[in-house]
Design a protein around this motif. Structure first.
Motif, short mmCIF file in Angstrom:
data_model
loop_
_atom_site.label_atom_id
_atom_site.label_comp_id
_atom_site.label_asym_id
_atom_site.label_seq_id
_atom_site.Cartn_x
_atom_site.Cartn_y
_atom_site.Cartn_z
N ALA A 1 0.83 -1.20 0.00
CA ALA A 1 0.00 0.00 0.00
C ALA A 1 0.87 1.25 0.00
N ASN A 2 0.31 2.33 -0.53
CA ASN A 2 0.99 3.62 -0.46
C ASN A 2 0.76 4.23 0.92
N ASP A 3 1.22 5.45 1.12
CA ASP A 3 1.09 6.10 2.42
C ASP A 3 -0.36 6.31 2.84
N ALA A 4 -1.26 6.39 1.87
CA ALA A 4 -2.68 6.57 2.18
C ALA A 4 -3.38 5.25 2.48
N GLY A 5 -2.64 4.13 2.34
CA GLY A 5 -3.22 2.82 2.62
C GLY A 5 -3.86 2.15 1.42
N THR A 6 -3.75 2.76 0.25
CA THR A 6 -4.33 2.20 -0.98
C THR A 6 -3.38 1.17 -1.58
N PRO A 7 -3.87 -0.04 -1.88
CA PRO A 7 -3.01 -1.04 -2.53
C PRO A 7 -2.56 -0.53 -3.90
N VAL A 8 -1.23 -0.54 -4.12
CA VAL A 8 -0.71 0.00 -5.37
C VAL A 8 0.23 -0.94 -6.11
N ALA A 9 0.76 -1.95 -5.42
CA ALA A 9 1.76 -2.80 -6.06
C ALA A 9 1.73 -4.21 -5.49
N ILE A 10 2.36 -5.11 -6.25
CA ILE A 10 2.49 -6.52 -5.86
C ILE A 10 3.96 -6.86 -5.84
N LEU A 11 4.37 -7.58 -4.82
CA LEU A 11 5.75 -8.05 -4.68
C LEU A 11 5.69 -9.55 -4.50
N ARG B 1 16.52 -4.19 -9.50
CA ARG B 1 16.57 -5.61 -9.90
C ARG B 1 15.31 -6.38 -9.49
N VAL B 2 14.43 -5.74 -8.75
CA VAL B 2 13.22 -6.40 -8.26
C VAL B 2 12.03 -5.96 -9.11
N ALA B 3 11.24 -6.92 -9.55
CA ALA B 3 10.06 -6.65 -10.37
C ALA B 3 8.85 -6.37 -9.49
N VAL B 4 8.69 -5.11 -9.13
CA VAL B 4 7.50 -4.69 -8.39
C VAL B 4 6.46 -4.33 -9.44
N ARG B 5 5.33 -4.99 -9.39
CA ARG B 5 4.30 -4.77 -10.41
C ARG B 5 3.18 -3.90 -9.85
N LYS B 6 2.71 -2.98 -10.68
CA LYS B 6 1.54 -2.20 -10.29
C LYS B 6 0.37 -3.16 -10.13
N ILE B 7 -0.49 -2.85 -9.19
CA ILE B 7 -1.61 -3.74 -8.95
C ILE B 7 -2.67 -3.55 -10.04
N LEU C 1 -14.09 -15.69 -15.18
CA LEU C 1 -12.85 -16.39 -14.86
C LEU C 1 -11.84 -16.24 -15.99
N ILE C 2 -12.27 -16.40 -17.22
CA ILE C 2 -11.34 -16.31 -18.34
C ILE C 2 -10.83 -14.87 -18.51
N GLU C 3 -11.68 -13.89 -18.24
CA GLU C 3 -11.22 -12.49 -18.30
C GLU C 3 -10.15 -12.23 -17.24
N VAL C 4 -10.39 -12.69 -16.03
CA VAL C 4 -9.41 -12.50 -14.95
C VAL C 4 -8.12 -13.22 -15.29
N ALA C 5 -8.22 -14.46 -15.75
CA ALA C 5 -7.02 -15.24 -16.09
C ALA C 5 -6.22 -14.56 -17.19
N ALA C 6 -6.89 -14.12 -18.22
CA ALA C 6 -6.19 -13.47 -19.34
C ALA C 6 -5.50 -12.18 -18.91
N ARG C 7 -6.16 -11.41 -18.07
CA ARG C 7 -5.55 -10.15 -17.61
C ARG C 7 -4.36 -10.42 -16.68
N MET C 8 -4.46 -11.47 -15.86
CA MET C 8 -3.33 -11.81 -14.98
C MET C 8 -2.12 -12.23 -15.81
N VAL C 9 -2.35 -13.04 -16.83
CA VAL C 9 -1.25 -13.49 -17.69
C VAL C 9 -0.64 -12.28 -18.41
N GLU C 10 -1.49 -11.44 -18.97
CA GLU C 10 -1.00 -10.26 -19.70
C GLU C 10 -0.14 -9.37 -18.79
N ALA C 11 -0.57 -9.19 -17.55
CA ALA C 11 0.16 -8.34 -16.60
C ALA C 11 1.28 -9.09 -15.88
N ARG C 12 1.32 -10.42 -16.05
CA ARG C 12 2.32 -11.26 -15.38
C ARG C 12 2.28 -11.03 -13.86
#
Length: 162
Positions: free
Chosen positions: A37-47, A96-102, A111-122
Motif C-alpha cells: 500500500a501507499n502512504d494513504a493505505g491504498t493497494p498500489v503494487a504486488i511483490l 533488480r526487483v520486479a515490483v508490479r503495479k496492482i 474467470l477467463i477475463e481475470v485469467a487473461a488479464r493476470m497473464v498479460e500483466a504477469r
C-alpha cells in the motif's frame, strides 16, 4: 464463475514492513506475494514471495551463490540477525526487483477475463474493484488455477495420471 466468487482478503503491507513481518505473512498464509500500500493505505503494487526471500539473503551471497555453501547452521543464523532491520522499501527501491503495479478487475469479470488479464500483466494477485478502501479484496493466481481445474473436471475430464 466471476471475480467476486474468487475474492478473498489478503494482508496489505507498507514500505516500512520488515523482512521478518513479510516472511511471517507469506509463510503463515501460504501467499504467492504481498500487496503493498501507499502512504494513504491504498493497494498500489504486488511483490512476489521470491522477492521477499531475496530480502532475506545477503546481497553478497546473491552475487556469488557459491558462498552459500561455506555457511554452516551457526553462520547462517548470524546472517538472519539483521532481518528485523531490513524493510520492504529496500525491494521497492531496488531496480533488480520486479515490483508490479496492482491490476484491478471488476467483480463481474469472468474467470477467463481475470485469467487473461493476470497473464498479460504477469501478476499473481489482482484487486477486485468496489471493496472499501480499508478492506480491499483480491483474486490470487492459485484460486484462478483451482477454478479453471474445477471447471475442467466438471465438463467431464478426468484427472488422469500426472
Amino acid at each position: 464463475m466471476r471475480a467476486a466468487d474468487l475474492q478473498i482478503a489478503l494482508p496489505v503491507v507498507r514500505r516500512e514492513t520488515t523482512a521478518v513481518e513479510a516472511a511471517r505473512l507469506i509463510a503463515e498464509g501460504g501467499l504467492v506475494g504481498l500487496v503493498i500500500a501507499n502512504d494513504a493505505g491504498t493497494p498500489v503494487a504486488i511483490l512476489s514471495a521470491v522477492d521477499v526471500l531475496q530480502l532475506m539473503v545477503p546481497d553478497y551471497v546473491l552475487d556469488d551463490p557459491s558462498l552459500a555453501g561455506v555457511f554452516d547452521e551457526k553462520g547462517a543464523a548470524e546472517l538472519w540477525e539483521s532481518l528485523d532491520r531490513r524493510t520492504i522499501a529496500e525491494l521497492v527501491d531496488n531496480s533488480r526487483v520486479a515490483v508490479r503495479k496492482i491490476l484491478a478487475v471488476d467483480p463481474g469479470d469472468t474467470l477467463i477475463e481475470v485469467a487473461a488479464r493476470m497473464v498479460e500483466a504477469r501478476t499473481q494477485i489482482v484487486r477486485v474493484k468496489g471493496a472499501p478502501h480499508e478492506s480491499p479484496v483480491f483474486v490470487t493466481l492459485p484460486s484462478v488455477m483451482s477454478a479453471i481445474l474445477q471447471d475442467w473436471s466438471v465438463t467431464g475430464h478426468e484427472s488422469g495420471s500426472a
